[in-house]
Design a protein around this motif. Structure first.
Motif, short mmCIF file in Angstrom:
data_model
loop_
_atom_site.label_atom_id
_atom_site.label_comp_id
_atom_site.label_asym_id
_atom_site.label_seq_id
_atom_site.Cartn_x
_atom_site.Cartn_y
_atom_site.Cartn_z
N PHE A 22 0.83 -1.19 0.00
CA PHE A 22 0.00 0.00 0.00
C PHE A 22 0.87 1.25 0.00
O PHE A 22 0.57 2.24 -0.67
N ALA A 23 1.97 1.20 0.74
CA ALA A 23 2.90 2.34 0.76
C ALA A 23 3.48 2.57 -0.63
O ALA A 23 3.65 3.73 -1.08
N ALA A 24 3.80 1.48 -1.34
CA ALA A 24 4.32 1.61 -2.70
C ALA A 24 3.28 2.23 -3.63
O ALA A 24 3.60 3.07 -4.48
N ILE A 25 2.00 1.81 -3.45
CA ILE A 25 0.93 2.38 -4.26
C ILE A 25 0.78 3.88 -3.99
O ILE A 25 0.63 4.69 -4.91
N ARG A 26 0.84 4.25 -2.71
CA ARG A 26 0.73 5.67 -2.36
C ARG A 26 1.90 6.46 -2.95
O ARG A 26 1.72 7.57 -3.47
N GLN A 27 3.11 5.90 -2.84
CA GLN A 27 4.28 6.60 -3.37
C GLN A 27 4.15 6.81 -4.88
O GLN A 27 4.40 7.91 -5.39
N ALA A 28 3.75 5.74 -5.60
CA ALA A 28 3.63 5.84 -7.05
C ALA A 28 2.52 6.82 -7.45
O ALA A 28 2.69 7.64 -8.35
N SER A 29 1.37 6.75 -6.76
CA SER A 29 0.26 7.62 -7.14
C SER A 29 0.53 9.08 -6.77
O SER A 29 0.15 10.00 -7.51
N ASP A 30 1.20 9.32 -5.66
CA ASP A 30 1.57 10.70 -5.30
C ASP A 30 2.52 11.29 -6.32
O ASP A 30 2.40 12.45 -6.73
N GLU A 31 3.50 10.48 -6.71
CA GLU A 31 4.46 10.94 -7.72
C GLU A 31 3.75 11.17 -9.05
O GLU A 31 4.01 12.16 -9.75
N GLY A 32 2.80 10.27 -9.38
CA GLY A 32 2.08 10.39 -10.64
C GLY A 32 1.26 11.65 -10.72
O GLY A 32 1.28 12.37 -11.72
N VAL A 33 0.51 11.97 -9.65
CA VAL A 33 -0.34 13.16 -9.69
C VAL A 33 0.50 14.43 -9.69
O VAL A 33 0.15 15.44 -10.33
N ALA A 34 1.64 14.40 -8.98
CA ALA A 34 2.52 15.58 -8.96
C ALA A 34 3.08 15.84 -10.36
O ALA A 34 3.08 16.98 -10.84
N ARG A 35 3.54 14.78 -11.02
CA ARG A 35 4.09 14.95 -12.37
C ARG A 35 2.99 15.32 -13.37
O ARG A 35 3.21 16.11 -14.28
N SER A 36 1.78 14.78 -13.15
CA SER A 36 0.67 15.09 -14.04
C SER A 36 0.30 16.56 -13.94
O SER A 36 0.02 17.23 -14.95
N THR A 37 0.30 17.09 -12.71
CA THR A 37 -0.03 18.51 -12.51
C THR A 37 1.01 19.39 -13.20
O THR A 37 0.66 20.38 -13.87
N ASP A 38 2.28 19.02 -13.04
CA ASP A 38 3.35 19.79 -13.69
C ASP A 38 3.25 19.71 -15.20
O ASP A 38 3.57 20.68 -15.91
N LYS A 39 2.82 18.53 -15.67
CA LYS A 39 2.79 18.33 -17.11
C LYS A 39 1.53 18.86 -17.77
O LYS A 39 1.46 18.95 -18.99
N ARG A 40 0.52 19.21 -16.95
CA ARG A 40 -0.75 19.60 -17.54
C ARG A 40 -0.59 20.82 -18.45
O ARG A 40 -1.05 20.82 -19.59
N LYS A 41 0.09 21.84 -17.96
CA LYS A 41 0.31 23.03 -18.78
C LYS A 41 1.19 22.71 -19.97
O LYS A 41 0.96 23.17 -21.09
N HIS A 42 2.20 21.87 -19.70
CA HIS A 42 3.06 21.45 -20.80
C HIS A 42 2.26 20.66 -21.83
O HIS A 42 2.44 20.82 -23.04
N SER A 43 1.33 19.81 -21.35
CA SER A 43 0.50 19.01 -22.24
C SER A 43 -0.40 19.89 -23.10
O SER A 43 -0.64 19.60 -24.27
N GLU A 44 -0.91 20.96 -22.50
CA GLU A 44 -1.74 21.89 -23.26
C GLU A 44 -0.95 22.48 -24.41
O GLU A 44 -1.44 22.61 -25.53
#
Length: 557
Positions: free
Chosen positions: A415-437
């Protein structure tokens, strides 16, 4: 196979000489008959088509020029060489207008005629070879386009209804069961796949491409109408079109279908193991489905394979079996929402789904280590693969997570691994959202610039540095339509403008907007506008309006 020749002349001694003197077999030809006039020739051509007609001009009942006119009006596919004792220019001009290949004066110079026949048949063979090559290329382009449409259908990115203009020519098939769904997957958590996980990304991409080719070639050799779609790194969906076995719904028919489906899966697994040197496992949807059911079938098989705690090479799944274990189904649904929230950059949504996973683990109590641990392990693998496909998982973090899971940690650690991966994923997704646009704006400009070329989704995705699947998802989220839908709509709007504002033929316009085949263009246009191109043009310009002088035969039918 020899070509066919028809000899037409009212002077029988000339046809006899032609039969004996010309080296027909050496030219790869055989005579199917002789006729004394145009009427007899047409009757023969109706019963047995010919590749070449040697025809006199002056004949009773129906002369040669009238015969040629009838041949062209009836669209009988053959080449024609005229034989005549007349040198009147008007005959030559009329023959040229009807598309006669050559014009030989009597008395016949047989050596010269032999050379003319050889040249005409060589041109005919070259034309057939070129047509075959063009059809092969067109078929490949259509197959690629179909695979892109099917990819969107499998992931439920597009609505499939009879009114969808992307389905031109396939309306009757939408509700007919015709697809066998087989998902091939590498068990990324197995010891056999450990070396594969450590390959550089470039090497893994090459391998993924190689497996696609192996699957396609295997199905082609088996003469199966198919599509092979890579869904993500190490996972492919194979769609085999047509009924697997019987046509009834009896128990024996379903058993026959199951046997055939399993044989297909075994054939594919064996071919990949032999040619790509890696062991995959296969999940099969337990019945043939229609296009409208493809997404449900694919998701049922994928879910079943991910949640299965049994190690089997080939397994059958249904929509019922995929939801048989309530806790597993609940965790899977949570994981799917978690992945969606991460891709959107929705930190609140990610936090909520993490809490739901924790609640499920708490409810399971002491059974978590026994029954839920394997499921949680599979969900963690599924999460990592989805993050990697969306380019939201750094290579360093991926390697670290693999090392943790290879040690078979406890439920708490998983579960800790899932939290670590998902936290990293949402952080990178937020950073990439403007870049994705910005990427999507760039992609749209690129597509608009090369709209009328042979442009694939891979070309556009590569241009902006994204994987095909992630690009497809971003494009749909940004513009509200898929890549194929956008390109088709742009082409149709341009075609409408050209029909209204220019005198160009439908065939010319089809080519200018990126369609090599005029009939397919017409089908798509009909779906998009409700009218065929010529009806659309006449409705706007009026029947007395400007009509192109260079329309090809059949354009106004």
């Amino acid at each position: 196979m020899n070509g066919k020749v028809l000899l037409v002349d009212d002077e029988q001694h000339i046809t006899r000489n032609l039969e004996k003197v010309i080296p027909w077999s050496m030219l790869g030809l055989e005579i199917i008959g002789t006729a004394k006039n145009g009427v007899e020739a047409l009757e023969l051509l109706q019963s047995e088509p010919a590749d070449l007609v040697l025809c006199d001009i002056r004949m009773p009942v129906m002369d040669g020029l009238e015969l040629v006119r009838h041949i062209r009006e009836r669209a009988i596919p053959c080449d024609i060489i005229m034989l005549t004792g007349y040198q009147d220019f008007s005959y030559t001009r009329a023959a040229i207008q009807y598309g006669v290949k050559d014009y030989i004066l009597k008395p016949i110079p047989y050596d010269e005629l032999t050379g003319v026949i050889a040249r005409v048949m060589s041109e005919q063979r070259n034309k057939r070879m070129q047509l075959k090559e063009d059809q092969r290329k067109l078929s490949k382009i259509i197959d690629i386009a179909n695979e892109k449409i099917l990819y969107d259908v499998l992931l439920d990115y597009t609505d499939i209804t009879p009114d969808n203009w992307l389905m031109a020519g396939q309306e009757q098939q939408l509700g007919n069961p015709q697809y066998t769904v087989i998902v091939l997957d590498i068990d990324v958590g197995s010891a056999d796949a450990k070396d594969w996980r450590e390959w550089p990304d470039k090497e893994r991409k090459i391998w993924n491409f190689a497996v696609c080719n192996v699957l396609r070639e295997t199905l082609q050799v088996a003469h199966l109408h198919h599509s092979v779609i890579q869904m993500r790194d190490g996972e492919w969906c194979v769609l085999i079109q047509g009924s697997a076995g019987g046509t009834t719904e009896s128990d024996s028919s379903r058993e026959q279908d199951a046997v055939q489906m399993k044989q297909w899966a075994e054939m594919l697994l064996t071919s990949v193991k032999h040619n790509a040197k890696l062991q995959l496992h296969a999940g099969i949807y337990d019945k043939v489905v229609a296009m409208t059911e493809l997404s449900t079938a694919y998701k049922a098989v994928q879910r079943g394979m991910q949640l299965s705690t049994e190690t089997v090479t080939i397994a059958f799944y249904s929509s019922e079996s995929a939801s048989g274990f309530d806790t597993g189904r609940t965790l899977w649904d949570i994981a799917e929402r978690l992945i969606g929230a991460m891709k959107r950059g929705d930190a609140t949504g990610v936090d909520e789904e993490q809490k739901r996973i924790a609640d499920q683990l708490q409810k399971a109590g002491g059974s978590a280590e026994g029954r839920l641990k394997p499921l949680l392990h599979f969900l963690a693998l599924h999460l990592m693969r989805e993050l990697k496909e969306a380019d939201l998982l750094p290579r360093e973090l991926e390697e670290a997570l693999w090392r943790k899971m290879d040690l078979h940690f406890s439920v708490k650690d998983l579960f800790a691994a899932i939290r670590q991966a998902s936290d990293e994923g949402v952080a990178r997704s937020t950073d990439k959202r403007k870049h994705s646009e910005r990427q999507m704006v760039d992609a749209k400009q690129f597509i608009d610039r090369y709209l009328y070329r042979d442009l694939s989704v891979e070309d556009a995705a590569t241009h902006v540095g994204l994987s095909t699947s992630h690009f497809s998802l971003l494009f749909k989220q940004t513009f509200g339509e898929t890549f194929i839908e956008y390109i088709t709509r742009q082409r149709m709007e341009t075609a409408k403008a050209l029909l209204l504002e220019t005198p160009k033929s439908v065939a010319q316009i089809a080519k200018e907007v990126g369609y090599a085949e005029r009939r397919y263009f017409t089908k798509v246009f009909m779906k998009y506008t409700g009218q065929i191109p010529t009806e659309y043009r006449m409705a706007l310009q009026g029947e007395t309006g400007s009509i192109s002088l260079d329309e090809e035969p059949g354009d106004w039918r």
